[in-house]
Design a protein around this motif. Structure first.
Motif, PDB file in Angstrom:
ATOM      1  N   GLU A  89      -6.492  -4.373  11.145  1.00 22.55           N
ATOM      2  CA  GLU A  89      -7.588  -3.521  10.686  1.00 22.55           C
ATOM      3  C   GLU A  89      -7.229  -2.945   9.314  1.00 22.55           C
ATOM      4  N   ILE A  90      -8.207  -2.936   8.421  1.00 25.69           N
ATOM      5  CA  ILE A  90      -8.002  -2.386   7.085  1.00 25.69           C
ATOM      6  C   ILE A  90      -8.451  -0.928   7.084  1.00 25.69           C
ATOM      7  N   ALA A  91      -7.523  -0.035   6.755  1.00 25.91           N
ATOM      8  CA  ALA A  91      -7.807   1.401   6.850  1.00 25.91           C
ATOM      9  C   ALA A  91      -8.640   1.909   5.689  1.00 25.91           C
ATOM     10  N   SER A  92      -8.446   1.351   4.502  1.00 22.80           N
ATOM     11  CA  SER A  92      -9.158   1.853   3.322  1.00 22.80           C
ATOM     12  C   SER A  92     -10.544   1.236   3.235  1.00 22.80           C
ATOM     13  N   THR A  93     -11.387   1.875   2.478  1.00 21.12           N
ATOM     14  CA  THR A  93     -12.692   1.324   2.145  1.00 21.12           C
ATOM     15  C   THR A  93     -12.989   1.689   0.702  1.00 21.12           C
ATOM     16  N   VAL A  94     -14.008   1.093   0.134  1.00 21.81           N
ATOM     17  CA  VAL A  94     -14.337   1.353  -1.266  1.00 21.81           C
ATOM     18  C   VAL A  94     -15.796   0.963  -1.489  1.00 21.81           C
ATOM     19  N   PHE A 102      -6.481  -0.821  -4.747  1.00 21.19           N
ATOM     20  CA  PHE A 102      -5.745  -0.454  -3.534  1.00 21.19           C
ATOM     21  C   PHE A 102      -6.333  -1.163  -2.322  1.00 21.19           C
ATOM     22  N   HIS A 103      -7.657  -1.210  -2.225  1.00 20.27           N
ATOM     23  CA  HIS A 103      -8.298  -1.892  -1.098  1.00 20.27           C
ATOM     24  C   HIS A 103      -7.902  -3.372  -1.071  1.00 20.27           C
ATOM     25  N   VAL A 104      -7.938  -4.007  -2.230  1.00 12.22           N
ATOM     26  CA  VAL A 104      -7.540  -5.416  -2.327  1.00 12.22           C
ATOM     27  C   VAL A 104      -6.069  -5.578  -1.952  1.00 12.22           C
ATOM     28  N   LEU A 105      -5.224  -4.665  -2.406  1.00 11.22           N
ATOM     29  CA  LEU A 105      -3.799  -4.708  -2.062  1.00 11.22           C
ATOM     30  C   LEU A 105      -3.601  -4.585  -0.558  1.00 11.22           C
ATOM     31  N   GLU A 106      -4.327  -3.665   0.077  1.00 14.12           N
ATOM     32  CA  GLU A 106      -4.186  -3.505   1.520  1.00 14.12           C
ATOM     33  C   GLU A 106      -4.654  -4.758   2.258  1.00 14.12           C
ATOM     34  N   VAL A 107      -5.701  -5.407   1.742  1.00 19.65           N
ATOM     35  CA  VAL A 107      -6.168  -6.653   2.351  1.00 19.65           C
ATOM     36  C   VAL A 107      -5.093  -7.730   2.251  1.00 19.65           C
ATOM     37  N   MET A 108      -4.476  -7.881   1.080  1.00 21.09           N
ATOM     38  CA  MET A 108      -3.430  -8.893   0.920  1.00 21.09           C
ATOM     39  C   MET A 108      -2.239  -8.593   1.813  1.00 21.09           C
ATOM     40  N   PRO A 144       0.813  -1.217   0.000  1.00 19.41           N
ATOM     41  CA  PRO A 144       0.000   0.000   0.000  1.00 19.41           C
ATOM     42  C   PRO A 144       0.848   1.269   0.000  1.00 19.41           C
ATOM     43  N   ALA A 145       1.951   1.262   0.743  1.00 16.63           N
ATOM     44  CA  ALA A 145       2.813   2.451   0.794  1.00 16.63           C
ATOM     45  C   ALA A 145       3.375   2.786  -0.580  1.00 16.63           C
TER      46      ALA A 145
END
Length: 373
Positions: free
Chosen positions: A353-358, A333-339, A109-110
């Motif tokens: 915790e997942i910070a992004s949402t979509v 990006f959301h999927v990437l943060e989940v992975m 994500p970064a």
């Protein structure tokens, strides 16, 4: 866009194996025009440019720098290896071009955040595979779910496994480096699908292992070459969606054979079998509580006869009509943060915790096309 209203002029960077799947469909999508290709292998770029220069059209072979500097190119289709996705995407946006890339969006994500931030600042679009979720398979599953065919959804279970891509791919080493492995290679198909079905994911936990099996290339000129493995080869995760639903996911390069169901959704009034999200079509089946017998659901949503590039055509249409596109950078990006969260949870033995949402992408009506809808 070009003077021909609504047509997105494309330059492709990276013309390896996956590019042929895009080149099969782009000529049939009237709002996309392939004008140039580039690759680190210049001979390969020249060969592909010649192959695509048929029927009176000319596709140029350029260097990456030349392609990015070309004002006659509106968007970059980024088909490089995962390690280059973010860097090429940022360079494309810096050059004033929209960008659509293969999955994953980036390695972390970064690494992806600057790409999305820069695109937003410049008013440019970022899109990302997979667009398989826009075909009739996942879209019919979504409509079936939304129509209440299995009652209130409770949970989903996913199990994708294989012995490893080295058995068929002629140059598979990148699958075993960061950005690869079963999670980053196959995970985006399944995670994008469950976000399409259930909505965004709030938190994750997981376990990940790397088998001791020695791997080597099985086919092609590199046959017998040893493959270093720097990723987890077997990953299991528990995902909690923002709406409270749960999904269990297992992806593996360590399974020689399995009878585990690929993708099922469990509801209060039945079970739904979801077709392979690595494909654009496939049968949706439900087993209603009343009979507990499988029955095939008629195709009711999605782009028929679709393939790679349809998400890019949808992005072109969205630019023309000023609406959100479905295979968006935000979704990727959301999927990437989940992975990334799954691997961090596995390493730290914790819940992340997942910070992004979509938002769930807009559904795809049956009978529509990505160039007109």
């Amino acid at each position: 866009m070009s003077e021909a209203s609504g047509v997105l002029r494309l330059g492709v960077i990276g013309v390896g194996n996956i590019s042929s799947q895009y080149f099969t469909h782009i000529p049939n999508l009237p709002n996309l025009e392939l004008v140039a290709v580039a690759d680190v292998n210049e001979e390969r770029a020249l060969q592909v440019a010649a192959e695509q220069s048929e029927g009176g059209k000319t596709v140029r072979a350029l260097t990456v720098d030349e392609l990015l500097a070309d004002d006659g190119i509106d968007a970059v289709l980024n088909l490089t290896i995962p390690q280059a996705h973010a860097a090429i995407g940022i360079r494309a946006v810096e050059s004033g071009k929209h960008v659509y890339g293969e999955k994953p969006l980036a390695l972390t994500p970064a690494e992806a955040e600057p790409l999305l931030a820069l695109a937003a600042e410049k008013g440019l679009r970022v899109g990302s595979a997979p667009d398989t979720v826009l075909g009739t398979g996942i879209q019919t599953a979504r409509k079936t779910l939304d129509d209440g065919a299995i009652g209130e959804p409770i949970a989903a279970a996913i199990h994708w496994s294989a012995p490893g891509h080295e058995l068929w791919h002629p140059a598979p080493a990148f699958y075993y480096q960061p950005g690869g492995g079963p999670l980053f290679d196959m995970g985006p198909y399944y995670l994008t699908s469950i976000v399409t079905l259930f909505g965004p994911i709030a938190r994750v936990s997981g376990v990940a292992t790397t088998s001791s099996r020695q791997r080597s290339v099985a086919t092609g000129p590199l046959a017998g070459t040893a493959i270093p493995v720097d990723v987890a080869t077997h990953v299991s995760a528990l995902l909690e969606h923002e709406n409270g639903l749960t999904t269990t996911v297992t992806v593996s390069f360590d399974v020689w054979k399995s009878r585990a169901p690929l993708f099922e959704v469990f509801g209060t009034e039945g079970t739904m079998a979801v077709p392979d999200p690595n494909r654009f079509d496939g049968d949706v089946e439900i087993a209603p509580a009343a009979t507990r017998e499988w029955q095939t659901v008629p195709v009711s949503a999605g782009w028929a006869d679709s393939g790679r590039g349809f998400g890019l055509a949808d992005m072109a249409r969205a630019i023309e009509t000023d609406r959100p596109h479905r295979a968006s950078g935000e979704l990727a990006f959301h999927v990437l943060e989940v992975m990334d969260g799954i691997l961090r949870a596995a390493a730290d033995h914790t819940v992340v915790e997942i910070a992004s949402t979509v938002d769930r992408p807009a559904p795809v009506p049956l009978g529509s096309t990505p160039a007109t809808w």
